[in-house]
Motif scaffolding. Structure first.
Motif, PDB file in Angstrom:
ATOM      1  N   THR A   1      31.890  46.664  33.087  1.00 20.82           N
ATOM      2  CA  THR A   1      31.813  47.099  34.488  1.00 20.82           C
ATOM      3  C   THR A   1      32.642  46.236  35.439  1.00 20.82           C
ATOM      4  O   THR A   1      32.542  46.384  36.651  1.00 20.82           O
ATOM      5  N   CYS A   2      33.444  45.326  34.906  1.00 19.13           N
ATOM      6  CA  CYS A   2      34.219  44.427  35.762  1.00 19.13           C
ATOM      7  C   CYS A   2      35.232  45.186  36.613  1.00 19.13           C
ATOM      8  O   CYS A   2      35.698  46.282  36.272  1.00 19.13           O
ATOM      9  N   THR A   3      35.609  44.560  37.714  1.00 17.53           N
ATOM     10  CA  THR A   3      36.619  45.111  38.624  1.00 17.53           C
ATOM     11  C   THR A   3      37.967  44.447  38.346  1.00 17.53           C
ATOM     12  O   THR A   3      38.059  43.215  38.283  1.00 17.53           O
ATOM     13  N   LEU A   4      38.993  45.244  38.202  1.00 12.41           N
ATOM     14  CA  LEU A   4      40.333  44.717  37.947  1.00 12.41           C
ATOM     15  C   LEU A   4      40.910  44.129  39.235  1.00 12.41           C
ATOM     16  O   LEU A   4      40.950  44.793  40.269  1.00 12.41           O
ATOM     17  N   LEU A   5      41.369  42.878  39.164  1.00 11.06           N
ATOM     18  CA  LEU A   5      41.957  42.207  40.322  1.00 11.06           C
ATOM     19  C   LEU A   5      43.482  42.058  40.189  1.00 11.06           C
ATOM     20  O   LEU A   5      44.196  42.105  41.188  1.00 11.06           O
TER      21      LEU A   5
ATOM     22  N   ALA B   1      46.805  26.857  39.299  1.00 11.04           N
ATOM     23  CA  ALA B   1      47.586  27.796  40.106  1.00 11.04           C
ATOM     24  C   ALA B   1      46.726  28.428  41.194  1.00 11.04           C
ATOM     25  O   ALA B   1      47.190  28.656  42.322  1.00 11.04           O
ATOM     26  N   LEU B   2      45.468  28.715  40.878  1.00 12.07           N
ATOM     27  CA  LEU B   2      44.545  29.253  41.884  1.00 12.07           C
ATOM     28  C   LEU B   2      44.346  28.259  43.034  1.00 12.07           C
ATOM     29  O   LEU B   2      44.385  28.631  44.218  1.00 12.07           O
ATOM     30  N   GLN B   3      44.141  27.008  42.675  1.00  9.03           N
ATOM     31  CA  GLN B   3      43.899  25.990  43.696  1.00  9.03           C
ATOM     32  C   GLN B   3      45.134  25.770  44.563  1.00  9.03           C
ATOM     33  O   GLN B   3      45.010  25.558  45.778  1.00  9.03           O
TER      34      GLN B   3
ATOM     35  N   THR C   1      47.578  41.120  30.157  1.00 14.01           N
ATOM     36  CA  THR C   1      46.738  39.981  30.530  1.00 14.01           C
ATOM     37  C   THR C   1      46.138  40.307  31.889  1.00 14.01           C
ATOM     38  O   THR C   1      46.883  40.571  32.844  1.00 14.01           O
ATOM     39  N   LYS C   2      44.820  40.294  31.979  1.00 11.58           N
ATOM     40  CA  LYS C   2      44.154  40.776  33.189  1.00 11.58           C
ATOM     41  C   LYS C   2      43.292  39.697  33.834  1.00 11.58           C
ATOM     42  O   LYS C   2      42.781  38.793  33.166  1.00 11.58           O
ATOM     43  N   VAL C   3      43.124  39.834  35.142  1.00  8.44           N
ATOM     44  CA  VAL C   3      42.129  39.063  35.891  1.00  8.44           C
ATOM     45  C   VAL C   3      41.110  40.066  36.421  1.00  8.44           C
ATOM     46  O   VAL C   3      41.479  41.016  37.118  1.00  8.44           O
ATOM     47  N   VAL C   4      39.829  39.866  36.041  1.00  7.25           N
ATOM     48  CA  VAL C   4      38.775  40.785  36.471  1.00  7.25           C
ATOM     49  C   VAL C   4      37.600  39.968  36.997  1.00  7.25           C
ATOM     50  O   VAL C   4      37.494  38.762  36.733  1.00  7.25           O
ATOM     51  N   SER C   5      36.726  40.619  37.738  1.00  9.90           N
ATOM     52  CA  SER C   5      35.539  39.937  38.279  1.00  9.90           C
ATOM     53  C   SER C   5      34.299  40.768  38.001  1.00  9.90           C
ATOM     54  O   SER C   5      34.367  41.998  37.877  1.00  9.90           O
ATOM     55  N   ASP C   6      33.152  40.071  37.879  1.00 13.83           N
ATOM     56  CA  ASP C   6      31.888  40.781  37.694  1.00 13.83           C
ATOM     57  C   ASP C   6      31.045  40.704  38.956  1.00 13.83           C
ATOM     58  O   ASP C   6      31.441  40.084  39.962  1.00 13.83           O
TER      59      ASP C   6
ATOM     60  N   LEU D   1      50.436  36.439  38.335  1.00 12.51           N
ATOM     61  CA  LEU D   1      49.074  36.994  38.307  1.00 12.51           C
ATOM     62  C   LEU D   1      48.256  36.467  39.478  1.00 12.51           C
ATOM     63  O   LEU D   1      47.563  37.221  40.166  1.00 12.51           O
ATOM     64  N   VAL D   2      48.339  35.163  39.697  1.00 11.83           N
ATOM     65  CA  VAL D   2      47.608  34.542  40.804  1.00 11.83           C
ATOM     66  C   VAL D   2      48.076  35.094  42.146  1.00 11.83           C
ATOM     67  O   VAL D   2      47.260  35.345  43.050  1.00 11.83           O
ATOM     68  N   GLU D   3      49.365  35.310  42.291  1.00 12.69           N
ATOM     69  CA  GLU D   3      49.900  35.816  43.553  1.00 12.69           C
ATOM     70  C   GLU D   3      49.402  37.225  43.868  1.00 12.69           C
ATOM     71  O   GLU D   3      49.392  37.653  45.027  1.00 12.69           O
ATOM     72  N   GLN D   4      49.008  37.976  42.834  1.00  8.59           N
ATOM     73  CA  GLN D   4      48.476  39.324  43.064  1.00  8.59           C
ATOM     74  C   GLN D   4      47.058  39.304  43.642  1.00  8.59           C
ATOM     75  O   GLN D   4      46.589  40.297  44.192  1.00  8.59           O
ATOM     76  N   LEU D   5      46.368  38.183  43.506  1.00  3.80           N
ATOM     77  CA  LEU D   5      44.961  38.117  43.882  1.00  3.80           C
ATOM     78  C   LEU D   5      44.783  38.034  45.395  1.00  3.80           C
ATOM     79  O   LEU D   5      45.454  37.257  46.077  1.00  3.80           O
ATOM     80  N   ASP D   6      43.859  38.822  45.895  1.00  2.00           N
ATOM     81  CA  ASP D   6      43.539  38.823  47.320  1.00  2.00           C
ATOM     82  C   ASP D   6      42.134  38.234  47.501  1.00  2.00           C
ATOM     83  O   ASP D   6      41.162  38.936  47.776  1.00  2.00           O
ATOM     84  N   LEU D   7      42.032  36.926  47.294  1.00  2.00           N
ATOM     85  CA  LEU D   7      40.740  36.259  47.458  1.00  2.00           C
ATOM     86  C   LEU D   7      40.973  34.781  47.767  1.00  2.00           C
ATOM     87  O   LEU D   7      42.056  34.241  47.516  1.00  2.00           O
ATOM     88  N   THR D   8      39.945  34.166  48.327  1.00  2.00           N
ATOM     89  CA  THR D   8      40.034  32.737  48.668  1.00  2.00           C
ATOM     90  C   THR D   8      38.934  31.920  48.000  1.00  2.00           C
ATOM     91  O   THR D   8      38.953  30.685  48.065  1.00  2.00           O
TER      92      THR D   8
END
Length: 379
Positions: A206-210, A186-188, A87-92, A115-122
């Motif tokens: 072309t998405c980036t894996l987060l 969970a993100l919020q 299960t992945k979180v990716v961004s375009d 998964l959310v805890e792995q994310l480095d974004l706000t």
């Protein structure tokens, strides 16, 4: 020479008598419990390489959950015991964030939080998009009963499942939306602002894996699937082999063809469909071929242990078998070692009975297994 002839005749007579006893006993059980049901049975000695008993062995039956044996074996073959759902979180490039499902039936709320805890974004400037593209068609398998009430054992399936799609004793009817809402929450809670909406769509190549979560290996998921007869696990794994019900069917049946088992029908992974058709002969042939599969054998239920045989057969321990149960359908297929050490494999299918399923299981299937366990090695 005369002594050898006499000895051969004596042994042949003894074997004939014991085979007659097997026939008499099992036919007696059937006459006592379900004389009007359609019953197919085959019992085979792996040590002697001979059939000990058969009844309607080449007729095709609705197998119910014993079909899950085929699902697991085919998945171990096509995907491998080390395979893990991802299960992945990716961004375009447009600022959208995708939660990409793979059909993992074991995904939990804790996994989603990790998964959310792995994310480095706000901030997520775009939309939160659920990618369900790993499965090409709908959640209902061919030949399922349309009026079946959702329950823990019959929850809807999705490319994004969560908590077995069953929360507070209630089936989740739209698992992907439920997962997406929980993911956004969970993100919020982590302080990540989501400016867009929750949508469905396919992530670009072309998405980036987060972030990424991996399930337990398939060989471990197989234990949950077979021991608990878990339909969600079975159907997700079935569809994962091809992406759709039809392609999953092709994957399983092509694997069986490699084992030279043909002329059957497997349309889902769980055995819920009334379209599935297999014979005791085909099942025993499969079990003979798979007798050396450690991953399959270790995943099978055993009496007294966790799983569908936990409260069956009393102290009979040297048996590994898969149960099956639907309205008017019961089955039991697997391996048994007699008290004298003879290794057997067997398939019991019962269709079209009107009694309680528990009576068929206890008074027919279990009685047959207890009887087989006491067979002398001279058979």
């Amino acid at each position: 020479m005369r002594l050898l002839v006499w000895l051969w005749l004596f042994l042949a007579s003894a074997l004939s008598a014991i085979e007659g006893r097997v026939l008499h006993e099992i036919e007696g059980f059937i006459a006592d419990v379900a004389p009007t049901a359609l019953i197919g049975i085959k019992v085979y000695s792996l040590d002697k390489g001979k059939v000990l008993y058969e009844r309607n062995a080449k007729k095709r039956f609705t197998p119910a959950s014993s079909l899950k044996l085929f699902t697991v074996a085919a998945a171990l073959h096509h995907l491998g015991g080390d395979y893990r759902f991802e299960t992945k979180v990716v961004s375009d490039e447009e600022g959208n964030c995708y939660l990409t499902g793979s059909g993992d039936p074991s995904l939990s709320a804790l996994d989603l939080i990790e998964l959310v805890e792995q994310l480095d974004l706000t901030l997520i400037q775009g939309d939160l998009i659920l990618d369900l593209s790993c499965f090409e068609d709908g959640p209902m398998g061919p030949g399922w009963m349309w009026d079946e009430e959702p329950a823990f054992w019959s929850v809807p399936m999705s490319a994004l499942n969560l908590e077995h799609n069953y929360v507070d004793d209630t089936p989740i009817l739209e698992p992907a939306k439920f997962t997406g809402a929980l993911f956004k929450s969970a993100l919020q809670r982590k302080g990540v602002e989501v400016q867009g909406k929750i949508k469905e769509g396919k992530a670009p190549e072309t998405c980036t894996l987060l972030a990424k979560h991996e399930s337990e290996p398939l060989r471990e998921l197989a234990k949950v699937l077979l021991k608990n007869s878990d339909n969600l696990y079975a159907n997700c794994i079935f569809k994962k082999m091809g992406g759709s019900w039809t392609k999953g069917q092709e994957s399983v049946e092509s694997f069986l063809e490699e084992l030279r088992i043909e002329g059957l029908r497997v349309v889902d992974g769980s055995g819920e469909s009334c379209y599935n058709l297999i014979s005791p002969h085909q099942m025993v042939k499969f079990l003979k071929k798979m007798k050396g599969s450690k991953d399959l054998r270790e995943a099978l239920p055993t009496p007294g242990e966790e799983g569908t045989l936990r409260f069956r057969m009393g102290m009979l321990k040297d048996i590994q078998a898969k149960t099956g149960s639907m309205t008017g359908v019961s089955s039991l297929c697997g391996y048994l070692t007699t008290e004298e050490g003879e290794k057997l494999t067997f398939a019991i299918f019962v269709n079209g009975y009107m009694k309680e399923g528990s009576e068929i299981k206890e008074q027919l299937e279990d009685r047959i297994c207890h009887f087989l366990s006491k067979l002398p090695c001279s058979l």
